[in-house]
Design an enzyme around this catalytic site. Structure first.
Site, PDB file in Angstrom:
ATOM      1  N   THR A 106       0.869  -1.190   0.000  1.00 38.55           N
ATOM      2  CA  THR A 106       0.000   0.000   0.000  1.00 38.55           C
ATOM      3  C   THR A 106       0.902   1.234   0.000  1.00 38.55           C
ATOM      4  OG1 THR A 106      -0.254  -0.148   2.418  1.00 38.55           O
ATOM      5  CG2 THR A 106      -1.999  -1.115   1.069  1.00 38.55           C
ATOM      6  N   THR A 121      -2.457  -2.878   8.134  1.00 39.41           N
ATOM      7  CA  THR A 121      -2.056  -4.232   7.857  1.00 39.41           C
ATOM      8  C   THR A 121      -0.607  -4.547   7.565  1.00 39.41           C
ATOM      9  OG1 THR A 121      -4.106  -4.309   6.636  1.00 39.41           O
ATOM     10  CG2 THR A 121      -2.823  -6.286   6.710  1.00 39.41           C
ATOM     11  N   GLU A 171       6.139   4.940   8.850  1.00 32.20           N
ATOM     12  CA  GLU A 171       5.742   6.302   8.492  1.00 32.20           C
ATOM     13  C   GLU A 171       6.665   7.358   9.075  1.00 32.20           C
ATOM     14  OE1 GLU A 171       3.645   6.396   5.683  1.00 32.20           O
ATOM     15  OE2 GLU A 171       4.083   8.266   6.754  1.00 32.20           O
ATOM     16  N   ASN A 219      -0.343  11.437   9.527  1.00 33.00           N
ATOM     17  CA  ASN A 219      -1.550  10.825  10.084  1.00 33.00           C
ATOM     18  C   ASN A 219      -2.581  11.830  10.579  1.00 33.00           C
ATOM     19  OD1 ASN A 219      -1.252   7.852   9.922  1.00 33.00           O
ATOM     20  ND2 ASN A 219       0.695   8.333  10.908  1.00 33.00           N
TER      21      ASN A 219
END
Lengths: 402, 402
Positions: free
Chosen positions: B153, B190, B274, B397
């Site tokens: 992703t 995930t 991230e 985020n």
């Protein structure tokens, strides 16, 4: 930062001082705080469960509950944690100096410290600070506030609350002070709190009421999920109101008022959390036990993805629902319900149609965000208060130059 | 982002495809990944323990371990989680389409999904994607890599590893692919992983070796401590090497090689976390049990104060030591030792004199930071890999606009 001295009623039987002795750089900021009890007071304590704990925690834990406490001496700017044998000696000396000055036994003086970890206390400054404090105690609201300011570290202002409660014709005062804004750099640590009342309590009553109130208030707040080495909450009951020790039914009523005051103080801590732009109120209902409800609320409160979603005004319910799922609680996920600021987002395991812009606006338009989770496993519930997670939090804690 | 196709040896008995069907916006990015087994393969699975889990997790969990798996179909871009009954139907249809195309029973097709939570799968795109994938499978390294790219992703590039191991004269290939970079916005979730081998394994052997390897590798990585609804790790053993099922002693040797490959893949996830600027390797030794060691390592890994200290190059040992203290493990804090990048910072409950600038430089000068904690309670140890916490993590985020 502080507003003008509030009109708070101070419980009888206590005197206070807050002085500056050089632990904080700013000479206008108190860094020693002293509370003296006119007569031996009943005292109880609740402490950090961290296996690594500071010298004053070790000391106070062994001396509470008690029916003969005479004083609490607190320094800010240095936590006296991870300081080995020297730390124990310094802590004992703080109690000794107070005891000598006020004519008490050192055994009956409690000590609290907050600030940097792993650095020995600058005892010369502390000695002179304690001497100054014992010489200028008073029972006015301004004295109380000076003491409340003396326990702060990086807090943006004093954190106090008070209540007056009349039970069977007798009126009791409750007043408290606390500090905390996360466990924040450079190594700044600790939640400290002191609750005072002039009600007459037995030792068992004091410990029982404090433990219960702590569980529902100070143990329900989260800034960054990092437990400090110094967390301490003390209750001192002077009995200066003068009547008989409370009956159990009377104690229940006092506990309600004390819980209100402690909740008011407790929520000030995450509201003042490092860089926080939102206070998140998390209500979890319909659980099989209070423990289950609290586990879920804490897991939601500690998820950086939930925190950052609130920071960004994002009604990102998948993050909240999935955090519920890993809290270690047994429940039927197909019955889970989620509301955000009273708007239904998720029901019976399926997304609900909602106006995302509207929800986003409701988050952005208010300092407080309300997360409401309903399970269908029982009647138990819990509430937790948390800070959101912002760029400023990371900057503050990463950009400390060594 | 990807380097040129690596020279990896692919285990015999498998064919692969990765295609784009429109789930990802970039037409050059594969979003459907297919692995077909030439003959029924032994398969095992390890899944998220989240109570809120996606439809494909429910399906695969009920079908592994197995000795007759024929394919694994994966889509990225959508996790098919929190999607109710429709999600179950869509998941089943994905397996049905593959089964029809390759002439297998739908019961023997596993399904994985990753991406946004709470949105129904765009089945029209997925149907055409699966049809395209089944028509172009191949057994070359380039086919394997297309499949490895199809499960990504927001990862910055493919995450693969392989090993060749010779045991008692027989040579087995191991190759794997995984994805994950935290549970990241918008609702991206995930960790997915698939490990393949041409070794002949019994169902019990496959499940046992996978569970043990997962515990020591993929279950030892942390980005943000937020457990997803879709985490899945599969092992497929084709037996195409041709010999007898492995003995227990041979299985032990295979497990060593498989653990190596899985550790290589697992550490790529927090390294790609991230906004991460550091990979933190946390070694905890001298514990009474592996469980104790892992609890401590995870608590250190999840503390935002430890993470931000590493981000800032700050040898802030008080944060690390205090995180050890609240891990819920019994130990003697006066014997705790801490090293950072091999430099002793804390010993026997007392600060050690060290050159803070030197330690800071060692953190700033390397992508990997090594936290070494030693207790004196026993011989057990554990290693956990984690990301640090940066301003970019929070921005990524929080700044998702709804």
């Amino acid at each position: 930062m502080d507003e003008p001295t509030q009109q708070i009623k101070i419980p009888a039987g206590f005197r206070f001082a807050g002085v500056h002795c050089g632990l904080k750089r700013n000479p206008n900021k108190e860094d020693i705080s002293l509370i003296v009890c006119d007569n031996p007071a009943t005292a109880a304590g609740v402490y950090t469960t961290n296996k690594v704990f500071a010298a004053p925690v070790r000391r106070d834990r062994s001396r509470t509950p008690s029916d003969k406490i005479r004083a609490v001496i607190t320094n800010s700017g240095n936590a006296n944690a991870c300081t080995g044998e020297q730390g124990e000696k310094d802590c004992a000396e703080m109690a000794n100096i107070v005891a000598e000055q006020i004519g008490a036994s050192a055994d009956d003086v409690l000590v609290m410290s907050t600030g940097i970890i792993g650095v020995h206390l600058p005892m010369e400054k502390i000695r002179s600070g304690i001497a100054a404090a014992t010489g200028q105690t008073g029972a006015e609201a301004s004295d109380f506030i000076a003491a409340a300011r003396g326990i702060l570290t990086t807090d943006n202002g004093k954190k106090i609350a008070s209540r007056s409660v009349t039970i069977d014709g007798r009126t009791f005062q409750i007043a408290g002070m606390c500090k905390g804004a996360g466990m924040i750099a450079p190594n700044m640590a600790t939640m400290l709190g002191i609750v005072l009342t002039d009600a007459p309590l037995s030792v068992d009553q004091a410990q029982s009421v404090l433990s219960q109130v702590a569980d529902e208030t100070f143990n329900c707040i989260r800034v960054d999920g990092h437990m400090s080495t110094n967390d301490s909450l003390l209750l001192l009951a002077s009995g200066a109101e003068g009547g008989e020790t409370l009956t159990d039914a009377q104690l229940d009523q006092l506990q309600v008022a004390m819980k209100e005051a402690c909740e008011e103080m407790a929520r000030l801590i995450p509201a003042d959390g490092e860089g926080a732009t939102h206070l998140i109120k998390i209500d979890v209902e319909g659980c099989a036990s209070v423990d289950d409800a609290k586990k879920i609320a804490i897991e939601v409160a500690d998820s950086p993805l939930v925190k950052t979603a609130i920071t960004g005004g994002d009604p990102n319910w998948g993050r909240i629902v999935s955090a519920v799922g890993y809290a270690g609680v047994t429940f039927d996920p197909l019955k889970l319900e989620l509301r955000l600021n009273d708007i239904l987002l998720y029901q019976e395991g399926t997304p609900v149609q909602f106006d995302a812009k509207n929800v986003s606006q409701s988050i952005k338009g208010s300092f407080e965000t309300h997360v409401q989770l309903t399970l269908f496993e029982g009647d138990a519930k819990a509430r937790v208060w948390a800070s959101d997670l912002t760029v400023e939090y990371v900057k503050f804690n990463a950009d400390y130059s060594t």
